[in-house]
Design a protein around this motif. Structure first.
Motif, PDB file in Angstrom:
ATOM      1  N   GLU A 193      16.901  84.907 -20.887  1.00  0.00           N
ATOM      2  CA  GLU A 193      16.052  83.972 -20.144  1.00  0.00           C
ATOM      3  C   GLU A 193      15.530  84.598 -18.853  1.00  0.00           C
ATOM      4  O   GLU A 193      16.249  85.338 -18.168  1.00  0.00           O
ATOM      5  CB  GLU A 193      16.814  82.687 -19.831  1.00  0.00           C
ATOM      6  CG  GLU A 193      17.963  82.839 -18.847  1.00  0.00           C
ATOM      7  CD  GLU A 193      18.717  81.540 -18.619  1.00  0.00           C
ATOM      8  OE1 GLU A 193      18.539  80.596 -19.412  1.00  0.00           O
ATOM      9  OE2 GLU A 193      19.494  81.470 -17.645  1.00  0.00           O
ATOM     10  N   PRO A 194      14.264  84.301 -18.495  1.00  0.00           N
ATOM     11  CA  PRO A 194      13.733  84.791 -17.224  1.00  0.00           C
ATOM     12  C   PRO A 194      14.346  84.067 -16.030  1.00  0.00           C
ATOM     13  O   PRO A 194      14.467  84.628 -14.943  1.00  0.00           O
ATOM     14  CB  PRO A 194      12.230  84.527 -17.329  1.00  0.00           C
ATOM     15  CG  PRO A 194      12.072  83.499 -18.394  1.00  0.00           C
ATOM     16  CD  PRO A 194      13.233  83.672 -19.333  1.00  0.00           C
ATOM     17  N   PHE A 195      14.718  82.808 -16.208  1.00  0.00           N
ATOM     18  CA  PHE A 195      15.428  82.027 -15.190  1.00  0.00           C
ATOM     19  C   PHE A 195      15.979  80.779 -15.863  1.00  0.00           C
ATOM     20  O   PHE A 195      15.636  80.458 -17.000  1.00  0.00           O
ATOM     21  CB  PHE A 195      14.514  81.661 -14.009  1.00  0.00           C
ATOM     22  CG  PHE A 195      13.295  80.846 -14.391  1.00  0.00           C
ATOM     23  CD1 PHE A 195      13.341  79.454 -14.425  1.00  0.00           C
ATOM     24  CD2 PHE A 195      12.102  81.476 -14.704  1.00  0.00           C
ATOM     25  CE1 PHE A 195      12.225  78.699 -14.773  1.00  0.00           C
ATOM     26  CE2 PHE A 195      10.971  80.736 -15.054  1.00  0.00           C
ATOM     27  CZ  PHE A 195      11.034  79.344 -15.091  1.00  0.00           C
ATOM     28  N   ASP A 196      16.839  80.067 -15.150  1.00  0.00           N
ATOM     29  CA  ASP A 196      17.482  78.861 -15.676  1.00  0.00           C
ATOM     30  C   ASP A 196      16.513  77.678 -15.568  1.00  0.00           C
ATOM     31  O   ASP A 196      16.098  77.310 -14.460  1.00  0.00           O
ATOM     32  CB  ASP A 196      18.758  78.579 -14.879  1.00  0.00           C
ATOM     33  CG  ASP A 196      19.545  77.376 -15.409  1.00  0.00           C
ATOM     34  OD1 ASP A 196      19.161  76.826 -16.456  1.00  0.00           O
ATOM     35  OD2 ASP A 196      20.556  77.012 -14.759  1.00  0.00           O
ATOM     36  N   VAL A 197      16.175  77.055 -16.697  1.00  0.00           N
ATOM     37  CA  VAL A 197      15.261  75.908 -16.665  1.00  0.00           C
ATOM     38  C   VAL A 197      15.991  74.601 -16.360  1.00  0.00           C
ATOM     39  O   VAL A 197      15.347  73.568 -16.154  1.00  0.00           O
ATOM     40  CB  VAL A 197      14.492  75.756 -18.008  1.00  0.00           C
ATOM     41  CG1 VAL A 197      13.641  76.975 -18.286  1.00  0.00           C
ATOM     42  CG2 VAL A 197      15.444  75.457 -19.167  1.00  0.00           C
ATOM     43  N   SER A 198      17.325  74.624 -16.309  1.00  0.00           N
ATOM     44  CA  SER A 198      18.097  73.385 -16.098  1.00  0.00           C
ATOM     45  C   SER A 198      17.674  72.614 -14.855  1.00  0.00           C
ATOM     46  O   SER A 198      17.470  71.394 -14.922  1.00  0.00           O
ATOM     47  CB  SER A 198      19.592  73.688 -16.044  1.00  0.00           C
ATOM     48  OG  SER A 198      20.042  74.341 -17.192  1.00  0.00           O
ATOM     49  N   PRO A 199      17.530  73.265 -13.676  1.00  0.00           N
ATOM     50  CA  PRO A 199      17.139  72.482 -12.497  1.00  0.00           C
ATOM     51  C   PRO A 199      15.763  71.856 -12.624  1.00  0.00           C
ATOM     52  O   PRO A 199      15.505  70.794 -12.034  1.00  0.00           O
ATOM     53  CB  PRO A 199      17.196  73.498 -11.351  1.00  0.00           C
ATOM     54  CG  PRO A 199      17.210  74.837 -11.989  1.00  0.00           C
ATOM     55  CD  PRO A 199      17.840  74.668 -13.324  1.00  0.00           C
ATOM     56  N   TYR A 200      14.891  72.462 -13.391  1.00  0.00           N
ATOM     57  CA  TYR A 200      13.537  71.926 -13.563  1.00  0.00           C
ATOM     58  C   TYR A 200      13.559  70.728 -14.514  1.00  0.00           C
ATOM     59  O   TYR A 200      12.847  69.736 -14.298  1.00  0.00           O
ATOM     60  CB  TYR A 200      12.600  73.028 -14.050  1.00  0.00           C
ATOM     61  CG  TYR A 200      12.548  74.172 -13.062  1.00  0.00           C
ATOM     62  CD1 TYR A 200      11.696  74.123 -11.962  1.00  0.00           C
ATOM     63  CD2 TYR A 200      13.405  75.268 -13.188  1.00  0.00           C
ATOM     64  CE1 TYR A 200      11.679  75.151 -11.024  1.00  0.00           C
ATOM     65  CE2 TYR A 200      13.391  76.294 -12.248  1.00  0.00           C
ATOM     66  CZ  TYR A 200      12.533  76.227 -11.168  1.00  0.00           C
ATOM     67  OH  TYR A 200      12.528  77.234 -10.230  1.00  0.00           O
ATOM     68  N   ALA A 201      14.388  70.828 -15.540  1.00  0.00           N
ATOM     69  CA  ALA A 201      14.570  69.680 -16.429  1.00  0.00           C
ATOM     70  C   ALA A 201      15.210  68.523 -15.671  1.00  0.00           C
ATOM     71  O   ALA A 201      14.830  67.358 -15.841  1.00  0.00           O
ATOM     72  CB  ALA A 201      15.438  70.072 -17.628  1.00  0.00           C
ATOM     73  N   HIS A 202      16.179  68.850 -14.811  1.00  0.00           N
ATOM     74  CA  HIS A 202      16.874  67.806 -14.041  1.00  0.00           C
ATOM     75  C   HIS A 202      15.927  67.136 -13.043  1.00  0.00           C
ATOM     76  O   HIS A 202      15.931  65.908 -12.893  1.00  0.00           O
ATOM     77  CB  HIS A 202      18.072  68.399 -13.308  1.00  0.00           C
ATOM     78  CG  HIS A 202      18.996  67.368 -12.753  1.00  0.00           C
ATOM     79  ND1 HIS A 202      19.964  66.762 -13.518  1.00  0.00           N
ATOM     80  CD2 HIS A 202      19.080  66.789 -11.520  1.00  0.00           C
ATOM     81  CE1 HIS A 202      20.615  65.873 -12.787  1.00  0.00           C
ATOM     82  NE2 HIS A 202      20.093  65.868 -11.573  1.00  0.00           N
TER      83      HIS A 202
END
Length: 700
Positions: A141-150
């Motif tokens: 992954e280029p970065f963690d998408v979790s905070p954006y989904a949250h």
């Protein structure tokens, strides 16, 4: 039901739960019609199920993330209000069934103690925001998408722009170009990307727009090849505003975003989104990622000593179910959950395990499984032993034999034939006849009980859709066989071709024919989709056609999988208010509530929210009057246009401007305090005018 009030710390949540309680009472008293009540309860995660008198409760878990404390809370609620079974959905939610309607406010209040919501888990709102379960740990992954989904979940929860849309709205975040969150079949899908500008790495997303499954699947359009992360929230809001205003509302089958974009065309739709930009509260919205970047900590530092009795089985489990994380020395453990169903006794033990020996986090997956994150390498033998005690070490996590299936006729009102029954039989076939597929991750099999594709059957390599077939005076359960779908990657996907309808009891034989032909005739290094493309649809129709013959059915063919009586095609019956309601009065009552919401938001200095509540009140009030005249109210844009034609231009209603000029101030002004105040007063004045007009008409 009053006892929960003192236990809720968040006043917004408390108000929401009390409102559900109040509306349940009004519904039972016959003061709210069934359709209006259904809309309200669905927006609060309360879904009517096939069996009369009980509800399915959908618990909204953004991107499937759950802590030990939350899993304990869900288990407690399931035991207290349901039957102790938890069902993982293909949108990373948890569903519990057989809940009494009267107890739903209390149930919700219990969940909120550990920050778990039901709000907008169902209904015509933004549904659960999904994401790759490996987000944050994926090596590629280029970065963690979790905070954006949250952040997306939080921003649009209870947001007035997406409470009463024409249909549901689904979003997903994929961690890599593998697109494991299936962006191409979402209303909005996001794939993590980075871009170097002036020597600086910028985070962003490839954006996919207006995809969908159902009876008419549509591949999403590319909205942007790269959208900077700070523009994520404003872009979503712009899309939602356009969908809310122009989306179909009367014809349910045509009410999804995919139909609106198809009708308008992508360019016109994007122009409308751009028109909304001035009205947005945020032109740019920076998302705080710090909470997701904190150091991973553990409660227990030394791995307990265990003895592995079968080293070969342990190694097979590691190969099939264990994933190396990007964090050095850490692994994720996949748990294959049969049909997404597990029970509260095991849930509690699993919750204790991840809290004490991992990092207190698991994620429910899009394949209806569980992924335990942050397990240290030296703890893997211990986890294997402990999970084995729970029956959670079956190999095949995310494999071909890991079949996705919706609940079908078990509990769903719309189910035509049994999804879970045929899925269980196909899994048995794999275990006994095709063990080589237990760790094969190249072919996916998905099953839905009807055309709505909750089991995602029409994007699988091999899919089955529940149907029925008439044979003389009898009906037999049937399956539509589909082949050729799948995820290509980077926002590209394929939908399956429909081949042939066969009696359900012949489903296993259809699977055997397809697998045997693939093994016998594939070329070297040829995958299933390439093999399908090389041979073509007609070839596969021909090898399955004989299974569609219904002239030779046996008695057993009229009994669905998992049942012992002859098949009966039955669509579940919903609740009924039992009285005739004045629809116009109900609509006007709702307008009053929207004006109250606008006033409250203004007092709290939430200018944008106040404006949108006021807009909703104005349009809803106009809808009431148009409905009284028998005029079309399919879309909000149509309501605005028709109200001018029917009431303003004919001088039946006197306004200082045209109705459209009054309403469309919303996208011509910035959401300032001054405009919010002006718009609120105009919304109230309009309601007063219409209410007075309506009373004169009724009395005359």
């Amino acid at each position: 039901m009053q006892s929960f009030r003192s236990e809720i710390e968040n006043p917004v949540v408390e108000k929401d739960i009390l409102e559900l309680e109040r509306k349940i009472s009004l519904f039972k008293e016959g003061k709210i019609d069934e359709e209006r009540f259904r809309s309200l309860r669905l927006a609060r995660g309360v879904y009517g199920q096939r069996q009369l008198g009980v509800q399915m409760i959908r618990i909204k878990l953004p991107y499937g993330k759950v802590s030990s404390e939350q899993l304990h809370r869900i288990a407690d609620v399931s035991d207290e209000y349901s039957r102790g079974r938890l069902h993982i959905t293909t949108r990373q939610d948890i569903q519990i069934h057989y809940v009494s309607l009267d107890r739903t406010p209390e149930l919700w209040a219990q969940l909120e103690k550990d920050d778990i919501t039901l709000r907008e888990a169902c209904g015509n709102a933004v549904r659960n925001v999904t994401a790759s379960e490996t987000a944050g740990i994926d090596i590629n992954e280029p970065f963690d998408v979790s905070p954006y989904a949250h952040a997306t979940f939080e921003f649009f929860l209870r947001n007035p722009i997406c409470q009463e849309m024409g249909r549901k709205f689904k979003m997903s975040f994929s961690a890599t170009d593998e697109d494991t969150a299936i962006s191409f079949m979402h209303d909005l899908g996001f794939i993590a990307k980075t871009k170097t500008i002036g020597g600086k790495t910028i985070k962003g997303f490839k954006v996919l727009l207006a995809g969908g499954l159902g009876s008419q699947p549509r591949h999403a359009d590319v909205m942007y090849e790269f959208l900077e992360a700070d523009l994520l929230i404003p872009t979503i809001e712009g899309v939602l505003r356009v969908f809310d205003r122009y989306g179909e509302r009367s014809k349910r089958a045509k009410a999804r975003l995919k139909f609106l974009v198809k009708d308008l065309g992508l360019d016109q739709f994007l122009t409308l989104v751009e028109t909304e930009r001035k009205a947005l509260a945020y032109q740019s919205y920076s998302i705080d990622t710090s909470k997701f970047e904190q150091e991973i900590t553990f409660e227990t530092l030394e791995a307990p000593s265990v003895s592995i009795e079968d080293e070969r089985a342990y190694e097979e489990w590691k190969q099939a179910n264990v994933i190396k994380q990007k964090q050095e020395g850490l692994y994720a453990v996949g748990v294959k959950v049969h049909l997404g169903d597990f029970y509260t006794d095991k849930a509690r033990l699993l919750a204790d395990l991840i809290k004490k020996y991992a990092a207190n986090e698991l994620r429910f997956t899009l394949r209806q499984n569980i992924l335990i994150r942050h397990v240290r390498e030296e703890f893997l033998p211990f986890f294997y032993v402990e999970l084995q005690k729970l029956g959670f070490t079956e190999v095949g996590y995310n494999s071909t034999a890991d079949i996705t299936a919706c609940p079908g006729t078990d509990t769903c009102n719309l189910g035509i034939s049994s999804s879970t029954g045929i899925a269980a039989e196909l899994e048995r076939v794999f275990k006994t006849e095709y063990p080589e597929y237990l760790n094969n991750k190249e072919v996916t099999i998905k099953i839905s009980g009807c055309m709505n594709a909750c089991g995602q059957h029409n994007m699988a390599h091999i899919g089955f859709q529940g149907m029925s077939v008439k044979v003389g005076n009898l009906l037999a359960p049937a399956l539509q066989v589909l082949i050729g779908g799948g995820i290509v990657g980077n926002g590209e996907g394929r939908f399956s071709d429909k081949l042939v309808k066969i009696p359900s009891k012949r489903g296993p034989e259809a699977l055997r024919i397809l697998l045997n032909d693939f093994e016998d005739n594939k070329e070297e290094d040829e995958d299933f989709l390439a093999y399908y493309d090389r041979n073509g649809k007609t070839y596969f129709y021909d090898i399955l056609k004989h299974l569609s013959d219904t002239t030779n059915l046996k008695e057993d063919d009229f009994i669905d999988w998992g049942h012992d009586k002859n098949y009966v095609k039955a669509i579940g019956v919903g609740e009924c208010a039992g009285v005739v309601i004045d629809l116009i009065a109900t609509l006007l009552f709702e307008s009053e509530e929207k004006l109250e919401n606008a006033t409250q938001a203004f007092k709290e200095k939430q200018w944008s929210d106040s404006i949108y509540h006021g807009y909703s009140a104005i349009v809803n009030t106009a809808k009431a009057l148009l409905t009284s005249e028998g005029k079309k109210t399919n879309t909000q844009a149509g309501i605005i246009k028709n109200f001018d034609e029917v009431f303003v231009e004919t001088k039946k209603i006197e306004l200082t401007t045209s109705f459209s000029e009054l309403v469309y101030q919303i996208n011509k002004n910035q959401p300032t305090e001054a405009f919010a105040s002006k718009y609120l007063q105009e919304a109230k004045a309009f309601y007063t005018t219409i209410d007075a007009y309506r009373k004169v008409v009724v009395e005359s």
